[in-house]
Design an enzyme around this catalytic site. Structure first.
Site, short mmCIF file in Angstrom:
data_model
loop_
_atom_site.label_atom_id
_atom_site.label_comp_id
_atom_site.label_asym_id
_atom_site.label_seq_id
_atom_site.Cartn_x
_atom_site.Cartn_y
_atom_site.Cartn_z
N CYS A 129 0.85 -1.18 0.00
CA CYS A 129 0.00 0.00 0.00
C CYS A 129 0.89 1.24 0.00
O CYS A 129 1.94 1.27 0.64
CB CYS A 129 -0.93 0.10 1.20
SG CYS A 129 -2.04 -1.30 1.35
N ARG A 186 3.56 -0.35 -4.95
CA ARG A 186 3.25 -0.94 -3.65
C ARG A 186 1.86 -1.60 -3.63
O ARG A 186 1.46 -2.16 -2.61
CB ARG A 186 3.31 0.12 -2.56
CG ARG A 186 4.63 0.87 -2.53
CD ARG A 186 4.55 2.01 -1.57
NE ARG A 186 4.62 1.55 -0.21
CZ ARG A 186 5.73 1.44 0.49
NH1 ARG A 186 6.88 1.78 -0.05
NH2 ARG A 186 5.71 1.02 1.73
N TRP A 212 -3.00 -2.59 -1.65
CA TRP A 212 -2.77 -4.00 -1.96
C TRP A 212 -3.53 -4.74 -0.86
O TRP A 212 -3.16 -4.70 0.32
CB TRP A 212 -1.28 -4.34 -1.90
CG TRP A 212 -1.00 -5.74 -2.34
CD1 TRP A 212 -0.83 -6.18 -3.62
CD2 TRP A 212 -0.85 -6.89 -1.51
NE1 TRP A 212 -0.60 -7.53 -3.63
CE2 TRP A 212 -0.61 -7.99 -2.35
CE3 TRP A 212 -0.92 -7.11 -0.13
CZ2 TRP A 212 -0.42 -9.30 -1.86
CZ3 TRP A 212 -0.73 -8.39 0.36
CH2 TRP A 212 -0.48 -9.47 -0.51
N ASN A 252 -0.97 1.59 5.96
CA ASN A 252 -0.16 0.56 5.30
C ASN A 252 0.33 -0.37 6.40
O ASN A 252 0.88 0.10 7.39
CB ASN A 252 1.00 1.27 4.58
CG ASN A 252 2.14 0.35 4.18
OD1 ASN A 252 3.28 0.76 4.11
ND2 ASN A 252 1.85 -0.88 3.91
N GLY A 253 0.07 -1.67 6.26
CA GLY A 253 0.49 -2.61 7.30
C GLY A 253 -0.65 -3.53 7.67
O GLY A 253 -1.65 -3.61 6.96
N GLU A 259 14.25 -18.97 -11.22
CA GLU A 259 13.91 -17.59 -11.58
C GLU A 259 13.09 -17.56 -12.88
O GLU A 259 12.13 -16.79 -13.00
CB GLU A 259 15.20 -16.76 -11.71
CG GLU A 259 15.04 -15.33 -12.18
CD GLU A 259 14.09 -14.47 -11.33
OE1 GLU A 259 13.72 -14.87 -10.22
OE2 GLU A 259 13.71 -13.40 -11.83
N LYS A 267 9.36 -16.02 -13.14
CA LYS A 267 8.99 -14.97 -14.11
C LYS A 267 7.74 -15.39 -14.88
O LYS A 267 6.82 -14.62 -15.06
CB LYS A 267 10.10 -14.72 -15.14
CG LYS A 267 11.27 -13.88 -14.73
CD LYS A 267 11.01 -12.42 -14.55
CE LYS A 267 10.58 -12.07 -13.18
NZ LYS A 267 11.43 -12.12 -12.08
N GLU A 298 4.62 -15.32 -12.64
CA GLU A 298 4.26 -13.94 -12.25
C GLU A 298 3.51 -13.21 -13.35
O GLU A 298 2.51 -12.55 -13.09
CB GLU A 298 5.53 -13.12 -11.95
CG GLU A 298 6.13 -13.32 -10.59
CD GLU A 298 7.41 -12.50 -10.41
OE1 GLU A 298 7.52 -11.84 -9.38
OE2 GLU A 298 8.30 -12.53 -11.30
N HIS A 355 12.83 -38.17 -9.24
CA HIS A 355 12.27 -38.33 -7.89
C HIS A 355 10.88 -37.73 -7.78
O HIS A 355 10.46 -37.32 -6.71
CB HIS A 355 13.22 -37.70 -6.85
CG HIS A 355 14.55 -38.37 -6.81
ND1 HIS A 355 14.73 -39.67 -6.34
CD2 HIS A 355 15.77 -37.97 -7.24
CE1 HIS A 355 15.99 -40.01 -6.45
NE2 HIS A 355 16.66 -38.99 -7.01
N LYS A 357 5.20 -4.66 -6.21
CA LYS A 357 6.65 -4.65 -6.38
C LYS A 357 7.38 -4.65 -5.05
O LYS A 357 8.42 -5.27 -4.90
CB LYS A 357 7.07 -3.44 -7.21
CG LYS A 357 8.56 -3.40 -7.46
CD LYS A 357 8.89 -2.96 -8.84
CE LYS A 357 10.31 -3.27 -9.20
NZ LYS A 357 10.53 -4.70 -9.48
C1 G6P Z 1 8.10 -8.84 -4.68
C2 G6P Z 1 8.43 -8.44 -6.10
C3 G6P Z 1 9.58 -9.30 -6.61
C4 G6P Z 1 10.78 -9.15 -5.69
C5 G6P Z 1 10.41 -9.48 -4.24
C6 G6P Z 1 11.55 -9.10 -3.29
O1 G6P Z 1 7.60 -10.12 -4.63
O2 G6P Z 1 7.29 -8.62 -6.92
O3 G6P Z 1 9.93 -8.89 -7.91
O4 G6P Z 1 11.79 -10.00 -6.12
O5 G6P Z 1 9.27 -8.72 -3.84
O6 G6P Z 1 11.72 -7.72 -3.35
P1 G6P Z 1 13.05 -6.96 -3.01
O7 G6P Z 1 12.70 -5.51 -3.22
O8 G6P Z 1 13.34 -7.25 -1.57
O9 G6P Z 1 14.10 -7.44 -3.91
#
Ligand code: G6P
Length: 607
Positions: A2, A27, A75, A100-101, A480, A484, A487, A503, A602
């Site tokens: 947020c 956020r 959020w 926020n929180g 990763e 991606k 996501e 396995h 993000k």
């Molecule tokens: C969220 C974002 C990711 C990021 C993760 C950790 O999940 O969507 O893209 O990798 O947070 O964020 P940071 O800012 O700590 O790298």
């Protein structure tokens, strides 16, 4: 999560609040709202489901005038993303609150307030702050006192801003667990979750500390610490550039950021390499003397960078290294080996779990703490002993791309720096440095594969599941790649260390489950080839990103895309790029919201 913006000014603040919220959409972007006190002391509130743009449209249609206001982009944590759950929350058409929180004892407080005759209109935890403040205001002289009493009853995390239409010249802000920054203007003051939201109106900021409450009016800012004593917090000039950050020629920020990687890597390396060595001031050597063990903490994509680094620290530098997800580390009792270095990895520097893990680690026996971070004014940078600034440039796409590859380059530099105290020879350091220097050009070559990858994506977009395979340091790259894809395309993707295939995951393999393999030319190539044969024997369809010397050839069961040959040291960075492009193009075909995928944010500032 947020994003919060607040202002007390003589001018109308609606446009400032909206512009600020737009900068904070990283956020959360489920819903947005604002509340403004007009000159005739009325509280005007507008809320809309969806992105800030919807709120902006609503303000254009029904303008709101007034110099004191708060705004929020949400959020959702408690309660779905609808208009009644959107902030600000209002009590008795008098008190407005953004938050926020997470208020952990909200149910208990809600019950008490209902017994006092309060009616709740939302499912949020935040609404208790609103009614509680109203409740205390009945017996206190000032809004500040009412908020102080309210805060004492809250358990959990909050960054919150509260206004009262009967006291329109001020806002009260409080922080515990969620960041808030005060912006200083001339005859006007602001508050926000991140200085970024306010750069258009000021560059002077003070960061609230845990437990702080501030009373902010046009001409004064009074801050009180957790004990209620007046305190001063330094006012600093922001170092963050306010340059416009548009998408340029690209359709999405994510694509722009993928293509920015050569530049971002050049920026992070600039000035940090001297005569085949990592420069002495890249990491302060005196604080890192005698380090014998490394613990890395991170979340999401940053966690995957940490996993790659574990291979490097142990194989190149000969230093033992553990990696843990922050939300796990912070809630378990761990053993701290002697002479340990705690590293946090974070693009934003505000990830709640990573920050909590750092704070916990400071009470443990770590020799020192280091953060590798992309946000110079973030909490992680301010609270760590050593900060390495990534200089990747602002990353807007929610799914991280350039921050990941820059983190890896930074980690490789740290491996070389610490490795000198251990088994790393000058020749090996030179090889690492040369490999790093070759990266921008190498990545340009991989980016040129975009058209081939685009075609590949066409055969992929109707699939519902996929499997990513890698071995050694390519295993986290497979992780990763899978992250991606899920996501941004919402296709279920799992990653496995290729040796683990038999396995369990082999049972899933059929023609409807594409298997993506990352196959650089390294000492594990032959082992990987056997794993590929296991998939082929079960009728699986494979996409293999392989070194041109690997010997893989396309056939009915396998599409091979040649990746330019590179030093195996930097292969994890190089092989990340095609996986990013694949996810992007699959998402594009599926028509998802690439830059702001559903349900994500993000910067995850709640646990
Ligand atoms: C969220 C974002 C990711 C990021 C993760 C950790 O999940 O969507 O893209 O990798 O947070 O964020 P940071 O800012 O700590 O790298």
């Amino acid at each position: 999560m947020c994003g919060i913006v607040g202002a007390v000014a003589q001018r109308d603040v609606a446009a400032i609040l909206i512009a600020g919220l737009k900068q904070l959409e990283y956020r959360g972007y489920d819903s947005a709202g604002l509340a403004i006190i007009s000159a005739d002391k009325q509280l005007h509130c507008l809320r809309r489901v969806g992105k800030v743009e919807k709120l902006q449209q609503a303000v254009i249609e029904s303008p709101v005038f007034g110099g004191t206001g708060i705004a929020h982009t949400r959020w959702a944590t408690h309660g779905i993303a609808n208009e009644t759950n959107a902030h600000p929350h209002i009590s008795h058409q008098q008190i407005a609150v953004v938050h926020n929180g997470i208020i952990e004892n909200h149910q208990q407080l809600r019950q008490q307030l209902i017994e006092q005759g309060y009616t709740f209109s939302s499912e949020t935890d935040t609404e208790v702050i609103t009614h509680l403040t109203h409740f205390h205001l009945q017996t206190t002289e000032t809004l500040l006192e009412a908020v102080q009493k309210t805060i004492k009853q809250l358990q959990g995390a909050y960054g919150t801003v509260i206004i009262d239409k009967n006291d329109p010249e001020q806002m009260i802000v409080a922080r515990s667990g969620s960041p808030l920054v005060i912006g200083y203007g001339l005859g006007e003051h602001f508050v926000a979750s991140d200085p970024l939201a306010l750069l258009a109106v000021t560059r002077r900021f003070s960061f609230l500390e845990e437990g702080d409450i501030a009373q902010i009016s046009r001409f004064s800012v009074k801050i009180f610490d957790a004990q209620g004593d007046p305190v001063k917090r330094d006012i600093v000039e922001s170092q963050t550039s306010n340059e416009s950050n548009d998408k340029g020629q690209y359709k999405h920020y994510m694509l722009k950021e993928i293509f920015e990687q050569p530049l971002a890597l050049q920026r992070t390396l600039a000035g940090r390499i001297q005569q085949h060595k990592i420069a002495p001031d890249c990491f302060p050597n005196e604080k890192l003397q005698g380090i014998e063990h490394i613990q890395i903490i991170a979340c999401g994509t940053s966690y995957h960078a940490a996993l790659v680094a574990r291979y490097w620290f142990e194989s190149l530098a000969g230093i033992s290294c553990n990696v843990e997800i922050a939300s796990e580390f912070r809630y378990r009792k761990s053993v701290t080996p002697k002479n340990s270095l705690l590293i946090t990895l974070s693009q934003s520097g505000e990830t709640a779990d990573t920050l909590a893990a750092l704070r916990l680690a400071k009470q443990l026996d770590y020799q020192t703490t280091l953060t590798i971070c992309n946000s110079p004014e973030s909490s992680l940078v301010r609270e760590s002993d050593i900060a390495y600034m990534m200089k990747a440039g602002r990353e807007v796409g929610v799914a991280s791309s350039k921050a990941f590859t820059v983190q890896l380059a930074a980690l490789l530099m740290l491996v070389a720096t610490l490795g000198r105290q251990h088994q790393l020879s000058a020749d090996r350091e030179k090889q690492i440095v040369e490999a790093l220097q070759s990266l921008p050009a190498k990545i340009e070559q991989v980016l040129a594969m975009e058209q081939q990858i685009k075609q590949l994506a066409e055969g992929f977009a109707d699939k519902h599941h996929s499997l990513f395979l890698g071995r050694g340091e390519q295993y986290p790259i497979a992780m990763e790649g899978a992250l991606k894809l899920k996501e941004i395309s919402y296709i279920h993707a799992e990653a496995y260390a290729a040796g683990e295939l038999k396995h369990g995951p082999l049972a899933l393999v059929d023609a409807d489950m594409p298997v993506i393999v990352v196959a650089p030319d390294n000492e594990l190539l032959e082992k990987l080839k056997s794993n590929v044969e296991e998939v082929r024997a079960r009728g699986g369809l494979m996409i293999v990103f392989a070194d041109k010397n690997s010997g893989f050839k396309s056939d009915d069961t396998m599409q091979v895309l040649e990746v330019p040959h590179c030093d195996p040291i930097i292969a994890p960075i190089v092989y990340t790029i095609p996986l990013q492009l694949l996810s992007y193009h699959v998402a594009l075909i599926k028509g998802t919201d690439v830059d702001q995928p559903r349900n994500l944010a993000k910067s995850v500032t709640v646990e």
